[in-house]
Design a protein around this motif. Structure first.
Motif, PDB file in Angstrom:
ATOM      1  N   TRP A   1      10.125   7.515   4.952  1.00  8.88           N
ATOM      2  CA  TRP A   1       9.709   7.563   6.175  1.00  8.88           C
ATOM      3  C   TRP A   1       8.415   7.026   6.526  1.00  8.88           C
ATOM      4  O   TRP A   1       8.136   6.053   7.173  1.00  8.88           O
ATOM      5  CB  TRP A   1      10.099   8.862   6.995  1.00  8.88           C
ATOM      6  CG  TRP A   1       9.585   8.636   8.329  1.00  8.88           C
ATOM      7  CD1 TRP A   1       9.956   8.162   9.571  1.00  8.88           C
ATOM      8  CD2 TRP A   1       8.228   9.389   8.926  1.00  8.88           C
ATOM      9  NE1 TRP A   1       9.330   8.141  10.621  1.00  8.88           N
ATOM     10  CE2 TRP A   1       8.246   8.990  10.408  1.00  8.88           C
ATOM     11  CE3 TRP A   1       7.249  10.101   8.402  1.00  8.88           C
ATOM     12  CZ2 TRP A   1       7.019   9.505  11.029  1.00  8.88           C
ATOM     13  CZ3 TRP A   1       6.197  10.413   9.229  1.00  8.88           C
ATOM     14  CH2 TRP A   1       6.186  10.280  10.392  1.00  8.88           C
ATOM     15  N   LEU A   2       7.496   7.608   5.769  1.00 10.36           N
ATOM     16  CA  LEU A   2       6.251   7.110   5.773  1.00 10.36           C
ATOM     17  C   LEU A   2       5.960   5.504   5.495  1.00 10.36           C
ATOM     18  O   LEU A   2       5.195   4.901   6.224  1.00 10.36           O
ATOM     19  CB  LEU A   2       5.195   8.087   4.910  1.00 10.36           C
ATOM     20  CG  LEU A   2       4.744   9.180   5.177  1.00 10.36           C
ATOM     21  CD1 LEU A   2       4.184  10.015   3.968  1.00 10.36           C
ATOM     22  CD2 LEU A   2       3.991   9.367   6.390  1.00 10.36           C
ATOM     23  N   LEU A   3       6.592   5.276   4.373  1.00  9.84           N
ATOM     24  CA  LEU A   3       6.550   3.924   3.949  1.00  9.84           C
ATOM     25  C   LEU A   3       7.149   2.962   4.884  1.00  9.84           C
ATOM     26  O   LEU A   3       6.668   1.836   5.448  1.00  9.84           O
ATOM     27  CB  LEU A   3       7.067   3.623   2.410  1.00  9.84           C
ATOM     28  CG  LEU A   3       6.960   2.373   1.811  1.00  9.84           C
ATOM     29  CD1 LEU A   3       5.659   1.796   1.603  1.00  9.84           C
ATOM     30  CD2 LEU A   3       7.886   2.180   0.703  1.00  9.84           C
ATOM     31  N   TRP A   4       8.323   3.141   5.168  1.00  9.93           N
ATOM     32  CA  TRP A   4       9.110   2.333   6.010  1.00  9.93           C
ATOM     33  C   TRP A   4       8.760   2.154   7.485  1.00  9.93           C
ATOM     34  O   TRP A   4       8.968   1.143   8.168  1.00  9.93           O
ATOM     35  CB  TRP A   4      10.800   2.696   6.053  1.00  9.93           C
ATOM     36  CG  TRP A   4      11.405   2.446   4.522  1.00  9.93           C
ATOM     37  CD1 TRP A   4      10.873   1.538   3.489  1.00  9.93           C
ATOM     38  CD2 TRP A   4      12.491   3.182   3.999  1.00  9.93           C
ATOM     39  NE1 TRP A   4      11.587   1.669   2.454  1.00  9.93           N
ATOM     40  CE2 TRP A   4      12.848   2.591   2.755  1.00  9.93           C
ATOM     41  CE3 TRP A   4      13.256   3.867   4.683  1.00  9.93           C
ATOM     42  CZ2 TRP A   4      13.899   2.978   2.231  1.00  9.93           C
ATOM     43  CZ3 TRP A   4      14.590   4.364   4.043  1.00  9.93           C
ATOM     44  CH2 TRP A   4      14.777   3.756   2.527  1.00  9.93           C
ATOM     45  N   SER A   5       8.482   3.248   8.109  1.00 11.24           N
ATOM     46  CA  SER A   5       8.030   3.323   9.402  1.00 11.24           C
ATOM     47  C   SER A   5       6.690   2.335   9.695  1.00 11.24           C
ATOM     48  O   SER A   5       6.282   2.028  10.690  1.00 11.24           O
ATOM     49  CB  SER A   5       7.636   4.462   9.933  1.00 11.24           C
ATOM     50  OG  SER A   5       6.419   5.334   9.184  1.00 11.24           O
ATOM     51  N   HIS A   6       5.751   2.282   8.693  1.00 13.96           N
ATOM     52  CA  HIS A   6       4.636   1.229   8.587  1.00 13.96           C
ATOM     53  C   HIS A   6       4.994  -0.129   8.103  1.00 13.96           C
ATOM     54  O   HIS A   6       4.035  -0.969   8.062  1.00 13.96           O
ATOM     55  CB  HIS A   6       3.509   1.921   7.806  1.00 13.96           C
ATOM     56  CG  HIS A   6       2.869   3.101   8.785  1.00 13.96           C
ATOM     57  ND1 HIS A   6       3.505   4.314   8.453  1.00 13.96           N
ATOM     58  CD2 HIS A   6       1.964   3.183   9.181  1.00 13.96           C
ATOM     59  CE1 HIS A   6       2.898   4.827   9.358  1.00 13.96           C
ATOM     60  NE2 HIS A   6       1.868   4.708   9.777  1.00 13.96           N
ATOM     61  N   GLY A   7       6.189  -0.446   7.803  1.00 12.86           N
ATOM     62  CA  GLY A   7       6.683  -1.748   7.280  1.00 12.86           C
ATOM     63  C   GLY A   7       6.667  -1.897   5.940  1.00 12.86           C
ATOM     64  O   GLY A   7       6.791  -3.022   5.536  1.00 12.86           O
ATOM     65  N   GLY A   8       6.343  -1.102   5.123  1.00 15.78           N
ATOM     66  CA  GLY A   8       6.215  -1.214   3.586  1.00 15.78           C
ATOM     67  C   GLY A   8       7.592  -1.144   3.094  1.00 15.78           C
ATOM     68  O   GLY A   8       8.750  -0.632   3.403  1.00 15.78           O
ATOM     69  N   GLN A   9       7.781  -1.683   1.822  1.00 17.66           N
ATOM     70  CA  GLN A   9       8.908  -1.258   1.096  1.00 17.66           C
ATOM     71  C   GLN A   9       8.636  -1.668  -0.494  1.00 17.66           C
ATOM     72  O   GLN A   9       7.603  -2.258  -0.977  1.00 17.66           O
ATOM     73  CB  GLN A   9       9.896  -2.865   1.420  1.00 17.66           C
ATOM     74  CG  GLN A   9       9.463  -4.076   1.148  1.00 17.66           C
ATOM     75  CD  GLN A   9      10.258  -5.281   1.731  1.00 17.66           C
ATOM     76  OE1 GLN A   9      11.010  -5.062   2.758  1.00 17.66           O
ATOM     77  NE2 GLN A   9      10.392  -6.030   0.708  1.00 17.66           N
ATOM     78  N   MET A  10       9.484  -0.968  -1.166  1.00 23.23           N
ATOM     79  CA  MET A  10       9.134  -1.004  -2.653  1.00 23.23           C
ATOM     80  C   MET A  10       9.107  -2.374  -3.365  1.00 23.23           C
ATOM     81  O   MET A  10       8.768  -2.591  -4.201  1.00 23.23           O
ATOM     82  CB  MET A  10      10.112   0.242  -3.119  1.00 23.23           C
ATOM     83  CG  MET A  10      10.018   0.604  -4.631  1.00 23.23           C
ATOM     84  SD  MET A  10      10.948   1.742  -5.355  1.00 23.23           S
ATOM     85  CE  MET A  10      12.512   1.428  -5.217  1.00 23.23           C
TER      86      MET A  10
ATOM     87  N   ILE B   1       8.769   7.096  15.603  1.00 25.55           N
ATOM     88  CA  ILE B   1       9.090   5.683  15.279  1.00 25.55           C
ATOM     89  C   ILE B   1       7.563   5.030  15.026  1.00 25.55           C
ATOM     90  O   ILE B   1       6.505   5.480  15.965  1.00 25.55           O
ATOM     91  CB  ILE B   1       9.655   4.787  16.510  1.00 25.55           C
ATOM     92  CG1 ILE B   1      10.839   5.147  16.451  1.00 25.55           C
ATOM     93  CG2 ILE B   1       9.460   3.435  16.196  1.00 25.55           C
ATOM     94  CD1 ILE B   1      11.609   4.555  17.822  1.00 25.55           C
ATOM     95  N   GLY B   2       7.317   4.460  13.748  1.00 24.51           N
ATOM     96  CA  GLY B   2       6.291   3.889  13.645  1.00 24.51           C
ATOM     97  C   GLY B   2       5.805   2.391  14.049  1.00 24.51           C
ATOM     98  O   GLY B   2       6.511   1.828  14.756  1.00 24.51           O
ATOM     99  N   PRO B   3       4.746   1.821  13.375  1.00 21.63           N
ATOM    100  CA  PRO B   3       4.114   0.344  13.839  1.00 21.63           C
ATOM    101  C   PRO B   3       5.588  -0.643  13.457  1.00 21.63           C
ATOM    102  O   PRO B   3       5.390  -1.729  14.313  1.00 21.63           O
ATOM    103  CB  PRO B   3       3.197   0.209  12.789  1.00 21.63           C
ATOM    104  CG  PRO B   3       2.781   1.240  12.547  1.00 21.63           C
ATOM    105  CD  PRO B   3       3.882   2.113  12.449  1.00 21.63           C
ATOM    106  N   VAL B   4       6.510  -0.196  12.794  1.00 20.21           N
ATOM    107  CA  VAL B   4       7.505  -1.244  12.598  1.00 20.21           C
ATOM    108  C   VAL B   4       8.408  -1.380  14.008  1.00 20.21           C
ATOM    109  O   VAL B   4       9.381  -2.394  14.043  1.00 20.21           O
ATOM    110  CB  VAL B   4       8.420  -0.918  11.460  1.00 20.21           C
ATOM    111  CG1 VAL B   4       9.406   0.530  11.632  1.00 20.21           C
ATOM    112  CG2 VAL B   4       9.368  -1.701  11.115  1.00 20.21           C
TER     113      VAL B   4
END
Length: 437
Positions: free
Chosen positions: A213-222, A304-307
């Protein structure tokens, strides 16, 4: 279209085979709507599943299993292990070739040893055709292309669980829906003497759900869609910076938590807000001595984050049958029986919102409207984002999760064990070890 005598002979031969007794067709009759496997003589099965957090889940699963034994004569021994022990035990069983006949495993674990698992495509297609189809996320975890290597069994939703009176006392009449506001709430909770806590340890469910959730909510991905590592990005850095700010509001020790720890701390009154399955509410709700606590608990989806949209991992469990089993027909018939409406609806209902359906027809189960606190978990199978996004599921995605790469990256950064830059670079190297094989 030409139709030769040879074609005619082939066709009639096929029809003749289809009309044979089930025992001559591996225990399966010809028509999918009548699918039923004939267990081998003297068959006995052993299922290994994860330890339950909701009493009704285990009780109903065992009750349904007893019904299966009464109907077929096949004894089924159901054992359980801690959530963290399921993954390594499944890998050992697959590679050694001995152990339980069936196991409930996590996420994309079946992709780590697909050649060791029994093909259950016929069974999965039958169940999907009869009960409205499988949700895509659970289906992808249990299949490779058109082949099913497991039966998607349940999605265990994850949501915010909080003490309403404490949140209101801190000045918040409504629970925030955005990550920036949520951070301010957590700061206020800490100041009020009611801190929050999210799992930074190797919790199969809670640790992975929080990190993703931390990663994806800020638009990151593995990784990207081709499996190229993309973890080293500005979006990941922003996710870590946000995690660092949140961590300052936490109760001490969350970097060592497993799946059980936040439940215990919340129910002991040490925490005001956690992210968890419905179990953190179910326990006091079903204990008269904790009626006051239960009345104060509310649930809601994670902010909901920046994404700009809600993105959750959620925890999927599939049931696999190992190829080494001596009783493949009995194992298939056991799963067919357990997924039929009479059994499955009872299990979902008795799980009290903990086990979300993987077959679409069961979304009508009354449990989802039985309590407002169940609502955030009702569509977990429908809305989840699969592990390893945005790349394909497979050995690499399963191995990275099993190695807790994302969980460790955040834990190292928030605790100061590594700088954010170093934590990202270490995660990048670990991801590439699997994706470049």
């Amino acid at each position: 279209m030409s139709f030769t005598r040879r074609d005619l002979l082939k066709t009639t031969a096929g029809l003749g085979a289809a009309s044979m007794a089930p025992s001559l067709l591996g225990g399966r009759p010809a028509f999918a709507e009548d699918l039923k496997y004939t267990p081998e003589e003297g068959a006995k099965l052993r299922l290994l599943r994860w330890s339950p957090f909701v009493k009704g889940d285990e009780e109903q699963w065992l009750a349904n299993t007893k019904k299966f034994t009464e109907a077929t004569g096949v004894e089924v021994r159901v054992d359980k292990e801690s959530w963290e022990d399921i993954r390594p035990k499944a890998a050992v069983a697959a590679n050694v070739g001995s152990g339980p006949d069936l196991m409930m495993v996590w996420f994309d674990d079946p992709h780590q040893y697909p050649d060791k698992l029994l093909d259950v495509t016929d069974l999965a297609n039958y169940l999907g055709g009869k009960y409205g189809g499988w949700y895509d996320g659970p289906k992808d975890y249990a299949s490779k292309g058109n082949q099913f290597i497991g039966i998607p069994t349940a999605t265990i939703g994850n949501a915010i669980v909080y003490r309403e009176s404490w949140v209101k006392a801190a000045g918040w009449s409504q629970f925030p829906t955005k990550t920036d506001d949520f951070l301010e709430l957590c700061k206020a909770m800490q100041k009020s003497g009611h801190p929050v806590g999210f799992t930074h340890g190797h919790g199969v469910g809670d640790g992975n759900n929080y990190a993703h959730w931390l990663l994806w909510s800020h638009g990151g991905q593995m990784v990207d869609k081709d499996g190229n590592c993309t973890i080293n990005s500005p979006e990941t850095m922003k996710a870590i910076e946000y995690a660092q700010a949140l961590y300052k509001t936490f109760i001490p020790g969350t970097e060592g938590w497993l799946d059980v720890n936040n439940n215990r701390a919340f129910l002991a009154g040490e925490l005001s807000i956690i992210a968890n399955g419905i179990s953190a509410y179910y326990t006091p709700k079903n204990d008269p001595a904790q009626a006051e606590l239960a009345a104060d608990i509310r649930t809601t989806n994670l902010p909901i984050g920046p994404v700009g949209k809600s993105i959750e991992l959620y925890q999927v469990t599939s049931t696999v049958i190992f190829k080494y089993t001596k009783y493949p027909n009995a194992a298939r018939e056991y799963l067919r029986f357990m997924f039929e409406a009479e059994q499955m609806n009872q299990w979902i209902e008795k799980s009290a919102g903990y086990c979300c359906q993987t077959l679409k027809s069961y979304a009508e189960n009354p449990v989802w409207k039985a309590d407002p606190n169940n609502a955030p978990y009702a569509k977990a199978s429908e809305t989840l984002r699969p592990n390893g996004y945005a790349g394909p599921l497979g050995y690499a995605s399963a191995a990275v999760m099993a190695d807790y790469v994302l969980v460790d990256m955040f834990a190292e950064a928030v605790t100061g064990a590594a700088s954010p830059k170093d934590a990202i670079e270490k995660a990048e190297k670990r991801i590439n070890r699997y994706y470049r094989v």
